[in-house]
Scaffold this motif. Structure first.
Motif, mmCIF file in Angstrom:
data_model
loop_
_atom_site.group_PDB
_atom_site.id
_atom_site.type_symbol
_atom_site.label_atom_id
_atom_site.label_comp_id
_atom_site.label_asym_id
_atom_site.label_seq_id
_atom_site.Cartn_x
_atom_site.Cartn_y
_atom_site.Cartn_z
ATOM 1 N N VAL A 123 0.820 -1.219 0.000
ATOM 2 C CA VAL A 123 0.000 0.000 0.000
ATOM 3 C C VAL A 123 0.851 1.265 0.000
ATOM 4 O O VAL A 123 0.679 2.130 -0.864
ATOM 5 N N PRO A 124 1.793 1.425 0.949
ATOM 6 C CA PRO A 124 2.619 2.640 0.868
ATOM 7 C C PRO A 124 3.459 2.711 -0.395
ATOM 8 O O PRO A 124 3.657 3.795 -0.949
ATOM 9 N N SER A 125 3.922 1.560 -0.877
ATOM 10 C CA SER A 125 4.750 1.562 -2.087
ATOM 11 C C SER A 125 3.982 2.072 -3.297
ATOM 12 O O SER A 125 4.481 2.879 -4.084
ATOM 13 N N GLN A 126 2.748 1.643 -3.447
ATOM 14 C CA GLN A 126 1.985 1.970 -4.649
ATOM 15 C C GLN A 126 1.201 3.282 -4.547
ATOM 16 O O GLN A 126 0.981 3.952 -5.550
ATOM 17 N N TYR A 127 0.794 3.655 -3.337
ATOM 18 C CA TYR A 127 -0.142 4.767 -3.222
ATOM 19 C C TYR A 127 0.388 5.985 -2.458
ATOM 20 O O TYR A 127 -0.212 7.055 -2.534
ATOM 21 N N LEU A 128 1.482 5.852 -1.731
ATOM 22 C CA LEU A 128 2.020 6.980 -0.968
ATOM 23 C C LEU A 128 3.449 7.333 -1.354
ATOM 24 O O LEU A 128 3.804 8.508 -1.444
ATOM 25 N N LEU A 129 4.270 6.323 -1.587
ATOM 26 C CA LEU A 129 5.688 6.547 -1.833
ATOM 27 C C LEU A 129 5.987 7.363 -3.092
ATOM 28 O O LEU A 129 6.891 8.207 -3.069
ATOM 29 N N PRO A 130 5.275 7.149 -4.214
ATOM 30 C CA PRO A 130 5.598 7.941 -5.410
ATOM 31 C C PRO A 130 5.570 9.451 -5.171
ATOM 32 O O PRO A 130 6.466 10.173 -5.614
ATOM 33 N N GLU A 131 4.563 9.938 -4.459
ATOM 34 C CA GLU A 131 4.481 11.375 -4.184
ATOM 35 C C GLU A 131 5.618 11.824 -3.266
ATOM 36 O O GLU A 131 6.209 12.891 -3.458
ATOM 37 N N MET A 132 5.942 10.998 -2.270
ATOM 38 C CA MET A 132 7.041 11.343 -1.366
ATOM 39 C C MET A 132 8.359 11.419 -2.124
ATOM 40 O O MET A 132 9.167 12.331 -1.913
ATOM 41 N N MET A 133 8.602 10.444 -3.000
ATOM 42 C CA MET A 133 9.855 10.442 -3.759
ATOM 43 C C MET A 133 9.925 11.632 -4.705
ATOM 44 O O MET A 133 10.994 12.228 -4.882
ATOM 45 N N ALA A 134 8.791 11.974 -5.323
ATOM 46 C CA ALA A 134 8.771 13.112 -6.245
ATOM 47 C C ALA A 134 9.142 14.399 -5.520
ATOM 48 O O ALA A 134 9.957 15.195 -6.016
ATOM 49 N N GLN A 135 8.567 14.594 -4.340
ATOM 50 C CA GLN A 135 8.871 15.807 -3.582
ATOM 51 C C GLN A 135 10.312 15.799 -3.093
ATOM 52 O O GLN A 135 10.992 16.832 -3.090
ATOM 53 N N PHE A 136 10.790 14.630 -2.683
ATOM 54 C CA PHE A 136 12.173 14.513 -2.225
ATOM 55 C C PHE A 136 13.149 14.839 -3.352
ATOM 56 O O PHE A 136 14.152 15.536 -3.152
ATOM 57 N N ARG A 137 12.837 14.358 -4.550
ATOM 58 C CA ARG A 137 13.722 14.588 -5.703
ATOM 59 C C ARG A 137 13.726 16.063 -6.124
ATOM 60 O O ARG A 137 14.723 16.554 -6.630
ATOM 61 N N VAL A 138 12.613 16.738 -5.927
ATOM 62 C CA VAL A 138 12.583 18.171 -6.235
ATOM 63 C C VAL A 138 13.557 18.915 -5.328
ATOM 64 O O VAL A 138 14.292 19.806 -5.767
ATOM 65 N N ARG A 139 13.562 18.529 -4.078
ATOM 66 C CA ARG A 139 14.418 19.198 -3.100
ATOM 67 C C ARG A 139 15.861 18.726 -3.178
ATOM 68 O O ARG A 139 16.792 19.503 -2.962
ATOM 69 N N TYR A 140 16.042 17.433 -3.491
ATOM 70 C CA TYR A 140 17.399 16.866 -3.571
ATOM 71 C C TYR A 140 17.547 16.125 -4.900
ATOM 72 O O TYR A 140 17.512 14.890 -4.957
ATOM 73 N N PRO A 141 17.697 16.851 -5.996
ATOM 74 C CA PRO A 141 17.691 16.227 -7.331
ATOM 75 C C PRO A 141 18.853 15.275 -7.584
ATOM 76 O O PRO A 141 18.775 14.438 -8.472
ATOM 77 N N GLY A 142 19.928 15.378 -6.808
ATOM 78 C CA GLY A 142 21.074 14.507 -7.037
ATOM 79 C C GLY A 142 20.970 13.155 -6.374
ATOM 80 O O GLY A 142 21.792 12.256 -6.634
ATOM 81 N N GLU A 143 19.966 12.943 -5.535
ATOM 82 C CA GLU A 143 19.855 11.680 -4.805
ATOM 83 C C GLU A 143 19.309 10.561 -5.702
ATOM 84 O O GLU A 143 18.418 10.783 -6.516
ATOM 85 N N LYS A 144 19.864 9.372 -5.501
ATOM 86 C CA LYS A 144 19.382 8.193 -6.223
ATOM 87 C C LYS A 144 18.590 7.321 -5.269
ATOM 88 O O LYS A 144 18.991 7.106 -4.132
ATOM 89 N N LEU A 145 17.459 6.794 -5.746
ATOM 90 C CA LEU A 145 16.560 6.015 -4.906
ATOM 91 C C LEU A 145 16.340 4.625 -5.486
ATOM 92 O O LEU A 145 16.286 4.460 -6.704
#
Length: 308
Positions: A100-122
């Motif tokens: 559930v978190p992987s499919q429905y919550l994590l994508p938005e969290m990763m998108a916001q994280f990448r905006v703030r830290y574009p150099g990070e690899k996940l």
């Protein structure tokens, strides 16, 4: 024994091939073989079983692999923390998450994280809640997300999202009529689709059913499935009823393919948790991701954390 030998051993174990490991490490195959042979002599054991298809870990090789991987991870974290050469190369934040978190919550969290830290690899490792905790405790993942709390190891859990579990059924006339019933005792007679052992959804669903007087043993289990998408389609086709997160069933319920029932008067609310091993050194990226989750869900700097 040294870290270079362990790195070579881990690479051979993962590629299952001496030549492939040598290419990845920019070494010759004889050099790789010599390091493995020296390691086996020093430890007085066979680490790799050679066969015509390649190599496989022996039982003692599996034990060494678990230790070696942790040592190499620690070396990488030291390099990152102190800005040493090679500290950034190939560094990936490993995130373990249940369905559930992987499919429905994590994508938005990763998108916001990448905006703030574009150099990070996940890197996302999707498994069930029990698998998430195993990955955290074996240090094969840096942070995780689960749909339940497991009393295992020494993990810290941060509840950050309030989810709801609901009973789902086909949108047929039979189940439409069931909506008029206040109690859910009728589900004992219906074929039921369960999530797999280790699923947070299953663990929480069983607790909620027990709360309304229905034991797991009372259910007429038709199938056990891992994937919520498969479960939803199976329910829509009439194979049985099931319990899923409202997040997972929202689109089908809105389209009228499925109907949902609350789990009793108390409902089926549960927390989704961020989990990590507070006793193990964290990558700076992991610390930043935790802070990002706190910011997104307005948890503040001192959320209600539980240690199990």
């Amino acid at each position: 024994m040294n870290l270079k030998q362990l790195e070579i051993f881990v690479r051979v174990a993962e590629t299952k091939n001496f030549s492939a490991a040598a290419r990845q490490l920019y070494l010759t195959q004889p050099t790789v073989s010599a390091h493995i042979a020296a390691l086996e002599r020093e430890l007085n054991t066979c680490l790799l079983v050679r066969n015509t298809k390649g190599v496989a870990l022996s039982e003692t090789g599996k034990e060494l692999y678990a230790y070696a991987e942790q040592m190499l991870d620690l070396e990488q974290q030291i390099r990152l923390r102190f800005g040493l050469e090679g500290g950034q190369k190939g560094c990936v934040l490993r995130i373990a998450a249940s369905t559930v978190p992987s499919q429905y919550l994590l994508p938005e969290m990763m998108a916001q994280f990448r905006v703030r830290y574009p150099g990070e690899k996940l890197k996302v490792l999707e498994t069930d809640s029990a698998g998430v905790v195993d990955l955290i405790l074996s240090h094969k993942a840096d942070i995780g997300f689960t749909g339940t709390v497991l009393d295992k190891g020494n993990c810290t859990y941060i509840p950050f999202y309030r989810d709801e579990l609901v009973l789902i059924a086909p949108a047929s006339a039979k189940y439409q009529e069931m909506r008029n019933q206040k109690e859910l005792s009728w589900i004992r007679e219906e074929p039921f689709i369960l999530r797999e052992e280790g699923s947070g959804t299953r663990k929480e669903a069983e607790k909620m059913l027990a709360r309304i007087g229905i034991a797991a043993e009372d259910l007429c289990v038709a199938a056990v499935m891992e994937n919520p998408e498969t479960i939803k389609r199976s329910v829509a086709c009439g194979i049985g009823i099931s319990i899923l997160s409202r997040l997972a069933a929202a689109q089908e319920a809105d389209r009228g393919d499925l109907i949902t029932f609350p789990l009793g008067e108390a409902g089926g609310e549960r927390d989704i948790h961020l989990v990590y091993d507070a006793g193990y050194p964290q990558l700076p990226a992991a610390e930043r991701f935790v802070e990002e989750v706190r910011d997104m869900y307005r948890l503040g700097k001192a959320p209600s954390e539980q240690v199990y």
